[in-house]
Design an enzyme around this catalytic site. Sequence first.
Site, PDB file in Angstrom:
ATOM      1  N   LYS A  62       7.231  13.437   6.526  1.00 37.27           N
ATOM      2  CA  LYS A  62       6.522  12.321   7.186  1.00 37.27           C
ATOM      3  C   LYS A  62       6.743  11.022   6.423  1.00 37.27           C
ATOM      4  CE  LYS A  62       1.932  11.707   6.384  1.00 37.27           C
ATOM      5  NZ  LYS A  62       1.560  10.386   5.863  1.00 37.27           N
ATOM      6  N   ASN A  63       6.546  11.074   5.107  1.00 35.24           N
ATOM      7  CA  ASN A  63       6.576   9.820   4.348  1.00 35.24           C
ATOM      8  C   ASN A  63       7.987   9.285   4.116  1.00 35.24           C
ATOM      9  OD1 ASN A  63       3.843   9.773   4.386  1.00 35.24           O
ATOM     10  ND2 ASN A  63       3.562  10.542   2.297  1.00 35.24           N
ATOM     11  N   ARG A 100      -2.009   2.914   8.740  1.00 39.07           N
ATOM     12  CA  ARG A 100      -1.802   2.043   7.605  1.00 39.07           C
ATOM     13  C   ARG A 100      -0.323   1.919   7.233  1.00 39.07           C
ATOM     14  NH1 ARG A 100      -1.255   1.369   2.905  1.00 39.07           N
ATOM     15  NH2 ARG A 100      -2.284  -0.362   1.882  1.00 39.07           N
ATOM     16  N   CYS A 158      -8.709   2.655   3.892  1.00 38.46           N
ATOM     17  CA  CYS A 158      -8.976   3.855   4.661  1.00 38.46           C
ATOM     18  C   CYS A 158      -9.861   4.737   3.813  1.00 38.46           C
ATOM     19  CB  CYS A 158      -7.685   4.556   5.077  1.00 38.46           C
ATOM     20  SG  CYS A 158      -6.801   5.198   3.685  1.00 38.46           S
ATOM     21  N   ARG A 180      -6.803   0.526  -0.947  1.00 36.33           N
ATOM     22  CA  ARG A 180      -5.382   0.407  -0.639  1.00 36.33           C
ATOM     23  C   ARG A 180      -4.905  -1.020  -0.363  1.00 36.33           C
ATOM     24  NH1 ARG A 180      -3.597   5.454   2.933  1.00 36.33           N
ATOM     25  NH2 ARG A 180      -1.683   5.173   1.758  1.00 36.33           N
ATOM     26  N   PRO A 181      -4.931  -1.876  -1.390  1.00 37.25           N
ATOM     27  CA  PRO A 181      -4.448  -3.247  -1.203  1.00 37.25           C
ATOM     28  C   PRO A 181      -2.925  -3.288  -1.026  1.00 37.25           C
ATOM     29  CG  PRO A 181      -4.913  -2.831  -3.522  1.00 37.25           C
ATOM     30  CD  PRO A 181      -5.330  -1.595  -2.772  1.00 37.25           C
ATOM     31  N   ILE A 182      -2.401  -4.425  -0.575  1.00 35.60           N
ATOM     32  CA  ILE A 182      -0.936  -4.576  -0.496  1.00 35.60           C
ATOM     33  C   ILE A 182      -0.479  -5.813  -1.285  1.00 35.60           C
ATOM     34  CG2 ILE A 182      -0.623  -3.305   1.673  1.00 35.60           C
ATOM     35  CD1 ILE A 182      -0.161  -6.144   2.937  1.00 35.60           C
ATOM     36  N   ASP A 183      -1.304  -6.194  -2.295  1.00 39.73           N
ATOM     37  CA  ASP A 183      -0.966  -7.372  -3.089  1.00 39.73           C
ATOM     38  C   ASP A 183       0.428  -7.287  -3.719  1.00 39.73           C
ATOM     39  OD1 ASP A 183      -2.338  -5.243  -4.485  1.00 39.73           O
ATOM     40  OD2 ASP A 183      -2.244  -6.473  -6.284  1.00 39.73           O
ATOM     41  N   LEU A 184       0.827  -6.081  -4.134  1.00 36.87           N
ATOM     42  CA  LEU A 184       2.140  -5.963  -4.800  1.00 36.87           C
ATOM     43  C   LEU A 184       3.289  -6.185  -3.805  1.00 36.87           C
ATOM     44  CD1 LEU A 184       1.279  -2.804  -6.945  1.00 36.87           C
ATOM     45  CD2 LEU A 184       1.516  -5.140  -7.809  1.00 36.87           C
ATOM     46  N   ASP A 220      -1.183  13.775  -3.008  1.00 35.54           N
ATOM     47  CA  ASP A 220      -1.246  14.366  -1.668  1.00 35.54           C
ATOM     48  C   ASP A 220      -1.362  15.893  -1.681  1.00 35.54           C
ATOM     49  OD1 ASP A 220      -1.108  11.829  -0.639  1.00 35.54           O
ATOM     50  OD2 ASP A 220       1.045  11.889  -0.260  1.00 35.54           O
ATOM     51  N   ILE A 275      -4.279   8.003  -8.801  1.00 34.53           N
ATOM     52  CA  ILE A 275      -3.696   7.178  -7.726  1.00 34.53           C
ATOM     53  C   ILE A 275      -4.813   6.596  -6.862  1.00 34.53           C
ATOM     54  CG2 ILE A 275      -2.041   7.091  -5.814  1.00 34.53           C
ATOM     55  CD1 ILE A 275      -0.673   7.914  -8.396  1.00 34.53           C
ATOM     56  N   ARG A 291      -1.775  14.186  12.102  1.00 32.31           N
ATOM     57  CA  ARG A 291      -1.009  13.039  11.584  1.00 32.31           C
ATOM     58  C   ARG A 291       0.138  13.505  10.699  1.00 32.31           C
ATOM     59  NH1 ARG A 291      -4.059   9.713   7.988  1.00 32.31           N
ATOM     60  NH2 ARG A 291      -1.944   8.985   7.746  1.00 32.31           N
TER      61      ARG A 291
HETATM   62  N1  EPU Z   1      -1.639  -0.348  -4.799  1.00 32.62           N
HETATM   63  C1  EPU Z   1      -2.028  -1.576  -5.241  1.00 32.62           C
HETATM   64  N2  EPU Z   1      -1.418  -2.677  -4.702  1.00 32.62           N
HETATM   65  C2  EPU Z   1      -0.438  -2.582  -3.773  1.00 32.62           C
HETATM   66  C3  EPU Z   1      -0.039  -1.325  -3.341  1.00 32.62           C
HETATM   67  C4  EPU Z   1      -0.660  -0.197  -3.870  1.00 32.62           C
HETATM   68  O1  EPU Z   1      -2.903  -1.703  -6.100  1.00 32.62           O
HETATM   69  O2  EPU Z   1       0.070  -3.622  -3.336  1.00 32.62           O
HETATM   70  C5  EPU Z   1      -2.294   0.858  -5.337  1.00 32.62           C
HETATM   71  C6  EPU Z   1      -2.938   1.703  -4.238  1.00 32.62           C
HETATM   72  O3  EPU Z   1      -4.244   1.237  -3.935  1.00 32.62           O
HETATM   73  C7  EPU Z   1      -2.931   3.085  -4.856  1.00 32.62           C
HETATM   74  C8  EPU Z   1      -1.632   3.087  -5.652  1.00 32.62           C
HETATM   75  O4  EPU Z   1      -1.316   1.713  -5.877  1.00 32.62           O
HETATM   76  O5  EPU Z   1      -4.010   3.226  -5.737  1.00 32.62           O
HETATM   77  C9  EPU Z   1      -0.457   3.769  -4.982  1.00 32.62           C
HETATM   78  O6  EPU Z   1      -0.279   3.222  -3.687  1.00 32.62           O
HETATM   79  P1  EPU Z   1       1.108   3.254  -2.942  1.00 32.62           P
HETATM   80  O7  EPU Z   1       1.397   1.886  -2.454  1.00 32.62           O
HETATM   81  O8  EPU Z   1       2.138   3.925  -3.801  1.00 32.62           O
HETATM   82  O9  EPU Z   1       0.776   4.179  -1.699  1.00 32.62           O
HETATM   83  P2  EPU Z   1       1.363   4.017  -0.243  1.00 32.62           P
HETATM   84  O10 EPU Z   1       2.782   3.624  -0.323  1.00 32.62           O
HETATM   85  O11 EPU Z   1       0.433   3.216   0.567  1.00 32.62           O
HETATM   86  C10 EPU Z   1       2.301   6.457  -0.028  1.00 32.62           C
HETATM   87  C11 EPU Z   1       2.090   7.593   0.915  1.00 32.62           C
HETATM   88  C12 EPU Z   1       0.725   8.210   0.679  1.00 32.62           C
HETATM   89  C13 EPU Z   1       0.651   8.671  -0.772  1.00 32.62           C
HETATM   90  C14 EPU Z   1       0.943   7.490  -1.711  1.00 32.62           C
HETATM   91  C15 EPU Z   1       0.981   7.892  -3.179  1.00 32.62           C
HETATM   92  C16 EPU Z   1       3.381   6.879   2.825  1.00 32.62           C
HETATM   93  C17 EPU Z   1       3.402   6.448   4.236  1.00 32.62           C
HETATM   94  N3  EPU Z   1       2.195   7.111   2.296  1.00 32.62           N
HETATM   95  O12 EPU Z   1       1.265   5.512   0.279  1.00 32.62           O
HETATM   96  O13 EPU Z   1       0.644   9.345   1.539  1.00 32.62           O
HETATM   97  O14 EPU Z   1      -0.626   9.181  -1.056  1.00 32.62           O
HETATM   98  O15 EPU Z   1       2.220   6.907  -1.377  1.00 32.62           O
HETATM   99  O16 EPU Z   1       1.937   8.857  -3.398  1.00 32.62           O
HETATM  100  O17 EPU Z   1       4.431   7.077   2.217  1.00 32.62           O
HETATM  101  C18 EPU Z   1      -0.423  11.050   2.741  1.00 32.62           C
HETATM  102  O18 EPU Z   1       0.703  11.408   3.162  1.00 32.62           O
HETATM  103  O19 EPU Z   1      -1.450  11.764   2.897  1.00 32.62           O
HETATM  104  C19 EPU Z   1      -0.549   9.778   2.039  1.00 32.62           C
HETATM  105  C20 EPU Z   1      -1.714   9.158   1.900  1.00 32.62           C
END
Ligand code: EPU
Length: 430
Positions: free
Chosen positions: A23-24, A93, A117, A122-126, A307, A329, A399
Amino acid sequence: MLEVARIRGGNPIKGSLRASGSKNSALPILAAALLTHETVTLHNVPNLSDVRFMVEILKHQGAKIENPKKGTWTITAEEITHRTPYDLVRKMRASVCLLGALVGRLRQAEMALPGGCIIGIRPIDLHLKGLETLNCIVEVESGVIKVNAEQARGENVFMGGPMGSTVTGTANIIMAATLTPGLTRIESAALEPEISDLCSLLNKMGAKISGHGTPLITIEGVEKLHGCEHTIISDRIETGTYLVAAAITGGDLTVTHCNPQHLTAFLEKLKEVGVNIETSEDTIRAFGQPTQAVEIITEPYPGFPTDLQAQFMALQLKVPGRSTFTEKIYPSRFMHAAELQRMGAEIAIEGSTAAVYGDRPLSGAPVMASDLRASAALILAALAATGETWVQRLYHLDRGYEQFEERLRNLGADIERLPSSAMPKGFAEE
Ligand code: EPU
């Protein structure tokens, strides 16, 4: 119609099962198809509600999409729009991974900001900081992210954050950088296999990416990408979930078409708790029951995956002694613990650590799934409980797991999907 799973525990999970596509990997790879006018053909795409939803979003963006046979999708994005509205983004998301593709292809994007969620804020600041480093102008106004990439140029981008590297953030910067002039170096890039899969697709499309799978990814911008054919890697989290199903029931399961190298940390922990593991190049066999308590700390890849935390917690309910689970995480990803307690589990949560006192009798109960991995964990616990468990809000499960209950049934489980009206009186949510 609301659906529930009814599980009668006690049957061992035995046999063999073919892993599905990841999926991811599939979600960012579907988005990456927007980077070219030409047709991208994807194989081994899992049939999941998240994937179908991503397909809907790509159609909204203007792509023509076909599904000529099971697992194969073709995407042709001749003319696309740079706008993605809130009613699409809020449903999933992961739709945020369109941002990099739109910036790369159209040099502009306008997308509603995704919310948090249940598993965290889950911010996207980075992601946004990374785009700014690439000289994009990024504005967030009234819940909408606006990116202007007319002047974008390759730069050194740092993707590390307080919880380690961001997976989708790394994917976004990679996608944007493929069509951005100059050299982009991503430092502290995510190491997840799904990122490497995305990069191998993009290289087939004509991108110049090297170093994926290491913390330093280099991307030399090109003018144009072209169509290609790609097979998505197997889903390591799905594989891990089924292996736990075998271990929690004292069964014997072989997962085929998977990649044991993507699950090293997880398999080491299974061995540590006493489960027998045998691997070949693309199969994993798990047999025998866990006997030892364990300490699990979730970390970015190649560490133990968040996960699989909920599923491993279900497993350790069977083992005497105190097992601990520390989330590095998502510090509050323990929604499953309260529901597991309804089945007889003893779990204490302090900060980002959950302590499980195992070997308490588990008995079936009506429980509520709160998110994708929590729903899998509840079903796993139910397989090992006495009596009948009813898991509600199955849409979370759909999902990320293809035909979960049907495949478990084929391996010996007593599990059925029923309308919630089939639940005993007073159990079903209104
Ligand atoms: N984070 C920040 N700022 C950002 C982005 C992330 O502080 O701009 C933090 C997040 O809040 C979190 C950590 O960094 O604490 C890791 O977040 P990441 O961005 O790596 O997660 P993601 O890309 O949103 C993907 C998977 C998730 C999985 C995480 C961690 C996808 C679509 N989703 O999420 O999958 O848990 O990586 O491995 O690839 C799932 O499949 O159940 C799932 C939640």
